[in-house]
Design a protein around this motif. Structure first.
Motif: not given
Length: 292
Positions: A283-292
């Protein structure tokens, strides 16, 4: 559920092949007029419960708190922040500086008033009225430890690639973007039980609606009711962020929603779910995306 709108008034150049070039010419102004009218309704209603928020209620979801982690001493930018409750909640949790951006002037003014009520000056909590595509030129700092967004934000944006490039440009080296959003699979199912596929998951055309009222109030006598929205598959979101130079750390799916998306939903605590025994879907999603 926080902001739902911050967009550009011009057709983005070099639109990818999967984004329709023929955008409704008034899409941005129609959406802005809709949200401007609904801000005072949301501010007065029980859904957002601003009095409860001033008294200490925290609208952030448990999975967001766990996935974002400790924000003490960090800077945070909230894109499409609506009235700023989520933004200010991160300040309450120790963020050194939070900035909220939304394209609705009334929403930004409400957010500034809430910050003042909490005793947070512009050095701790600043709010900017601007389109999300123009965020890099509108916010006070060039980069932030955390860029945060979600809760019904992406459906108002025709060009996810341009959004991802803008958001990624505002993440400080070593920082990350965090997104919590409604899962697009819910948009293809029937509204009663969520049991039948009735819409195309890969539809790229603008979805134009003319619906009075708002989820945040019982009032139905609204005047500006035309909205223009887009459906973005999860793969499109992940690909856009990766192409913008961010490294995806996780993508999580959740079996809870923030509102009664389907008529057979049952409320459990602060969340909504399908009835017990019903096979679950994300029903929902979450993500984390990093700048190296």
């Amino acid at each position: 559920m926080d902001s739902f709108a911050t967009m550009s008034s011009t057709t983005p150049p070099d639109i990818p092949a999967d984004i329709p070039a023929a955008l409704p010419p008034d899409w941005n102004e129609a959406n802005r007029s809709l949200w401007n009218e609904r801000v005072p309704l949301h501010a007065a209603g029980s859904f957002y419960d601003l009095d409860g928020f001033r008294a200490g209620a925290d609208p952030l979801r448990d999975f967001e708190l766990a996935e974002v982690g400790d924000v003490t001493g960090r800077s945070l930018l909230h894109l499409q922040c609506h009235m700023g409750q989520d933004t200010l909640s991160w300040a309450r949790r120790g963020a050194a500086r939070v900035v909220g951006l939304d394209f609705s002037e009334p929403a930004v003014e409400t957010a500034r008033g809430l910050a003042a009520d909490l005793g947070l000056g512009p050095d701790r909590a600043a709010f900017v009225a601007a389109d999300v595509y123009d965020a890099a030129d509108a916010v006070p700092d060039p980069a932030y430890d955390i860029v945060y967004t979600g809760g019904g934000a992406l459906c108002w944006l025709p060009d996810l690639r341009r959004w991802a490039e803008t958001a990624a440009s505002l993440v400080a080296p070593g920082g990350f973007l965090y997104l919590a959003e409604f899962h697009p699979v819910t948009d293809v199912l029937d509204d009663e039980t969520g049991s039948r596929v009735v819409r195309d998951y890969f539809d790229r055309d603008a979805q134009v609606w003319d619906v009075p009222g708002t989820y945040g109030s019982d009032r139905t006598d609204t005047v500006h009711n035309r909205s223009v929205e887009w459906q973005h598959p999860v793969g499109e979101v992940v690909t856009a962020l990766a192409a913008a130079g961010l490294r995806i750390e996780f993508l999580h799916e959740h079996d809870v929603s923030l509102f009664r998306r389907f008529e057979n939903f049952e409320k459990q605590g602060d969340h909504y779910r399908f009835p017990a025994g019903r096979p679950r879907i994300p029903l929902m999603y979450s993500l984390r995306a990093r700048k190296d």
